[in-house]
Motif scaffolding. Structure first.
Motif, mmCIF file in Angstrom:
data_model
loop_
_atom_site.group_PDB
_atom_site.id
_atom_site.type_symbol
_atom_site.label_atom_id
_atom_site.label_comp_id
_atom_site.label_asym_id
_atom_site.label_seq_id
_atom_site.Cartn_x
_atom_site.Cartn_y
_atom_site.Cartn_z
ATOM 1 N N PHE A 1 52.902 20.113 36.084
ATOM 2 C CA PHE A 1 54.004 20.947 35.585
ATOM 3 C C PHE A 1 53.548 21.780 34.388
ATOM 4 C CE2 PHE A 1 56.954 17.792 37.667
ATOM 5 C CZ PHE A 1 57.529 18.707 38.532
ATOM 6 N N GLY A 2 52.753 21.168 33.507
ATOM 7 C CA GLY A 2 52.241 21.885 32.337
ATOM 8 C C GLY A 2 51.372 23.069 32.722
ATOM 9 N N LEU A 3 50.515 22.882 33.724
ATOM 10 C CA LEU A 3 49.647 23.976 34.201
ATOM 11 C C LEU A 3 50.473 25.110 34.806
ATOM 12 C CD1 LEU A 3 46.784 21.879 35.857
ATOM 13 C CD2 LEU A 3 46.680 23.093 33.684
ATOM 14 N N ILE A 4 51.546 24.754 35.492
ATOM 15 C CA ILE A 4 52.432 25.783 36.073
ATOM 16 C C ILE A 4 53.069 26.623 34.961
ATOM 17 C CG2 ILE A 4 54.575 26.142 37.362
ATOM 18 C CD1 ILE A 4 53.754 23.616 39.025
ATOM 19 N N PHE A 5 53.481 25.980 33.888
ATOM 20 C CA PHE A 5 54.071 26.719 32.755
ATOM 21 C C PHE A 5 53.043 27.637 32.091
ATOM 22 C CE2 PHE A 5 57.168 23.005 32.497
ATOM 23 C CZ PHE A 5 58.204 23.729 33.092
ATOM 24 N N ILE A 6 51.793 27.192 32.001
ATOM 25 C CA ILE A 6 50.725 28.054 31.448
ATOM 26 C C ILE A 6 50.520 29.272 32.349
ATOM 27 C CG2 ILE A 6 48.267 28.182 30.850
ATOM 28 C CD1 ILE A 6 49.726 26.465 28.878
ATOM 29 N N PHE A 7 50.563 29.056 33.662
ATOM 30 C CA PHE A 7 50.456 30.152 34.627
ATOM 31 C C PHE A 7 51.570 31.184 34.397
ATOM 32 C CE2 PHE A 7 52.212 31.782 38.642
ATOM 33 C CZ PHE A 7 51.137 32.541 39.094
ATOM 34 N N ILE A 8 52.797 30.702 34.237
ATOM 35 C CA ILE A 8 53.946 31.600 33.983
ATOM 36 C C ILE A 8 53.729 32.371 32.684
ATOM 37 C CG2 ILE A 8 56.430 31.669 33.451
ATOM 38 C CD1 ILE A 8 56.686 29.148 35.262
ATOM 39 N N SER A 9 53.216 31.682 31.665
ATOM 40 C CA SER A 9 52.975 32.309 30.362
ATOM 41 C C SER A 9 52.034 33.508 30.482
ATOM 42 C CB SER A 9 52.392 31.274 29.389
ATOM 43 O OG SER A 9 51.992 31.881 28.187
ATOM 44 N N PHE A 10 50.953 33.345 31.241
ATOM 45 C CA PHE A 10 49.979 34.443 31.365
ATOM 46 C C PHE A 10 50.467 35.550 32.290
ATOM 47 C CE2 PHE A 10 47.129 32.348 28.694
ATOM 48 C CZ PHE A 10 46.058 33.187 28.433
ATOM 49 N N MET A 11 51.320 35.227 33.230
ATOM 50 C CA MET A 11 51.921 36.279 34.053
ATOM 51 C C MET A 11 52.819 37.161 33.183
ATOM 52 S SD MET A 11 50.776 36.151 37.135
ATOM 53 C CE MET A 11 51.961 37.131 38.045
ATOM 54 N N ILE A 12 53.567 36.529 32.267
ATOM 55 C CA ILE A 12 54.417 37.285 31.329
ATOM 56 C C ILE A 12 53.558 38.148 30.412
ATOM 57 C CG2 ILE A 12 56.043 37.091 29.387
ATOM 58 C CD1 ILE A 12 57.042 34.467 30.737
ATOM 59 N N PHE B 1 46.079 38.698 34.318
ATOM 60 C CA PHE B 1 46.443 38.400 35.705
ATOM 61 C C PHE B 1 45.309 37.647 36.424
ATOM 62 C CE2 PHE B 1 49.425 42.204 35.438
ATOM 63 C CZ PHE B 1 50.561 41.413 35.376
ATOM 64 N N LEU B 2 44.063 38.008 36.103
ATOM 65 C CA LEU B 2 42.912 37.327 36.704
ATOM 66 C C LEU B 2 42.888 35.853 36.314
ATOM 67 C CD1 LEU B 2 40.177 37.377 38.243
ATOM 68 C CD2 LEU B 2 39.090 38.022 36.077
ATOM 69 N N PHE B 3 43.088 35.573 35.027
ATOM 70 C CA PHE B 3 43.106 34.191 34.549
ATOM 71 C C PHE B 3 44.245 33.398 35.197
ATOM 72 C CE2 PHE B 3 40.761 35.694 30.609
ATOM 73 C CZ PHE B 3 39.602 34.975 30.896
ATOM 74 N N ALA B 4 45.408 34.033 35.336
ATOM 75 C CA ALA B 4 46.557 33.366 35.966
ATOM 76 C C ALA B 4 46.260 33.019 37.421
ATOM 77 C CB ALA B 4 47.793 34.256 35.868
#
Length: 559
Positions: free
Chosen positions: A437-448, A530-533
């Motif tokens: 779940f934490g990794l998913i939130f980091i993904f959302i953070s970088f998309m923003i 976006f690449l990192f996400a």
């Protein structure tokens, strides 16, 4: 009394191996005092560290590095410090010295680097730009080496404070149980002896009667023989009943053993819950110190007074060391293991350590994204509209304050509201699921962050637009880091606890190395985010597969 003496004698070699101090009166309250002092120390020492981290991007510009060179240098320094953690944790913290002494050693190494920077800032006008650059980088290497080695030692040291207190409580409870068991056992034993003697007396009386009847009444021999057979049959039946009773007793003993095993499982879950809470509030203390530093240090730096900045960092570091020393008598200290019991071969062959390594390798990508809040996100804030009015302008490095501010909000909400609510619904939230779940939130953070960077190419964007990306970053950070520290402590053998924590912090080093390597690729900020996400999304799937196949979910259950 004899039972208590033998138990103490048997425990003494274990105490020397695992390093538990002998239980004293008031040991539990002493340990709690030690924890409070340690949390205070951690807040102060973290304030000093994050003060340095908050001004590092601007300090790179002061040293005449370009933005790209600054990002590469910052993350290479973090890589250098964290990769050294494995060697220092394995050879010093777990082998040559105690964790308490190791912490003092690493704090001293960092202090030397901070003093060098302070000295350089006072007498900078006497040195050339090249000399300033060389001395500054060398000093920063000392600081990051010290703090990198410090992380695994102090996280395992914090865990020791709770786990050893719980062991002492468990020992007291088991001692009481054994006393009651021995008392009841002696009573049952005497009852059984009485029953046995009564039976023997009855049998002897019956035999004597039979002999008298045989001598007096010869005519009734056949009837007497029949009676004997009946009595023999009755005796055989009695013996069979006794055997059945013994079998039932054995079954009851087996049931009791199973119950004890279930109790042990319950105790291990409560220990995991206790260490989980410990690391939650440990991380809370870290962020409490960092929010102080991220408010004060950028203000000192904005006035171009590097002397005041490094003087502030140095004073915080010394204060933290003094507080740590003041709590010495309250800490539960673990004695170092024997040199013969620890070697690199046994470490690499240990199945628990192998599992921890396999689990943590994909989390390198977490650090690759998270660590950019001290470099790329600061440079991003530099290009944003930072004016509140004509007089007040927010320094770009002060935007980092959002991360610890949100962490201070998230930790109490999770510990006091979300986790108890999940527990009340009888839903098992395992630690590895929390990491996912934490990794998913980091993904959302970088998309923003990527979307904001795209918008910045077309128009002027306020610095307050970074708030959502910092919120999701902090949420992911809490779930991943606290869960990983908890797993590294509870799943490692006692003799490798600092080393297993070092394995976790090594992932931070390699994550920062990847940032430096990606910075060599010429790419816009939005595309890079976006690449990192996208890469993280791929590794989330890999991490999910690894945890399903290699780990027992019950082992990581949240109590």
């Amino acid at each position: 009394m004899s039972i208590n003496k033998t138990s103490r004698d048997e425990e003494s070699p274990l105490l020397s191996q695992e390093g538990e101090s002998k239980p004293n009166k008031g040991q539990y309250s002493k340990g709690l005092r030690g924890l409070l002092i340690f949390y205070t120390y951690e807040s102060i020492i973290s304030a000093g560290y994050y003060s340095l981290m908050s001004i590092l991007a601007e300090f790179m510009l002061y040293l005449h590095f370009s933005q790209s060179e600054g990002i590469i240098t910052i993350h290479l320094l973090i890589f250098f410090g964290n990769v050294l953690t494995f060697a220092t944790a394995f050879w010093i913290s777990d082998r040559l010295s105690t964790r308490f002494n190791s912490i003092l050693l690493y704090l001293s190494v960092s202090l030397i680097g901070i003093v060098c920077l302070l000295f350089l800032s006072i007498y900078s006008h006497h040195f050339t730009k090249t000399t300033i650059k060389i001395v500054s980088i060398s000093s920063l290497m000392l600081i990051f080496a010290g703090f990198g080695a410090l992380n695994p030692s102090q996280t395992s040291f914090a865990g020791d404070q709770v786990s050893n207190l719980k062991k002492k409580e468990k020992r007291k409870n088991t001692a009481k149980d054994t006393d009651t068991e021995t008392g009841t056992g002696t009573e049952t034993g005497t009852d059984e002896e009485k029953e046995g003697t009564e039976k023997e007396i009855k049998i002897l009386i019956q035999k004597s009667k039979i002999l008298k009847n045989e001598n007096n009444e010869s005519t009734n021999n056949q009837e007497k023989l029949k009676e004997k057979k009946k009595e023999d049959q009755d005796q055989e039946k009695d013996q069979e009943k006794e055997k059945e009773k013994e079998k039932e007793k054995e079954k009851e003993k087996e049931k009791e053993k199973e119950k004890e095993k279930e109790k042990d499982k319950g105790n291990s879950k409560t220990d995991q819950g206790e260490t989980g809470k410990l690391y939650s509030y440990f991380y809370f203390a870290v962020q409490l110190g960092s929010i102080l530093s991220m408010n004060v240090t950028p203000i000192l730096r904005s006035s171009k007074a590097w002397v005041w900045t490094f003087g502030f960092i140095c004073s915080l570091h010394i204060l933290g060391m003094l507080i740590f020393l003041a709590g010495s008598k309250y800490y539960i200290k673990i004695a170092r293991m024997k040199k013969t019991t620890i070697n690199l071969k046994s470490l690499l062959k240990n199945r628990q350590i192998q599992k921890i390594i396999i689990l943590f390798v994909p989390l390198i990508l977490f650090w690759t994204l998270y660590s950019q809040n001290v470099s790329s996100w600061v440079y991003m804030a530099q290009k944003m509209n930072r004016k509140i009015n004509s007089k007040i302008v927010i320094p770009p490095d002060q935007s980092q304050m959002l991360d610890p501010l949100f962490v201070l909000m998230i930790v109490p909400i999770l510990e006091n509201l979300i986790y108890p609510l999940i527990k009340s619904k009888n839903v098992s939230l395992v630690l590895v699921k929390k990491i996912i779940f934490g990794l998913i939130f980091i993904f959302i953070s970088f998309m923003i962050a990527g979307v904001i960077a795209l918008v910045m190419q077309k128009r002027n964007v306020s610095i307050f637009a970074q708030i959502p990306q910092y919120w999701f970053l902090a949420l992911g950070e809490v779930l991943v880091i606290i869960s990983a520290m908890n797993i590294a402590y509870i799943e490692s053998p006692p003799q490798y606890r600092s080393t297993s924590q070092a394995i976790w912090w090594c992932t931070q080093g390699f994550g920062n190395l990847l940032i430096s390597l990606f910075e060599l690729i010429k790419m816009g900020m939005a595309k890079k985010f976006f690449l990192f996400a996208g890469i993280l999304a791929f590794f989330i799937m890999i991490f999910s597969l690894i945890t399903k196949k290699l780990f027992f979910k019950k082992k990581f259950e949240l109590n």
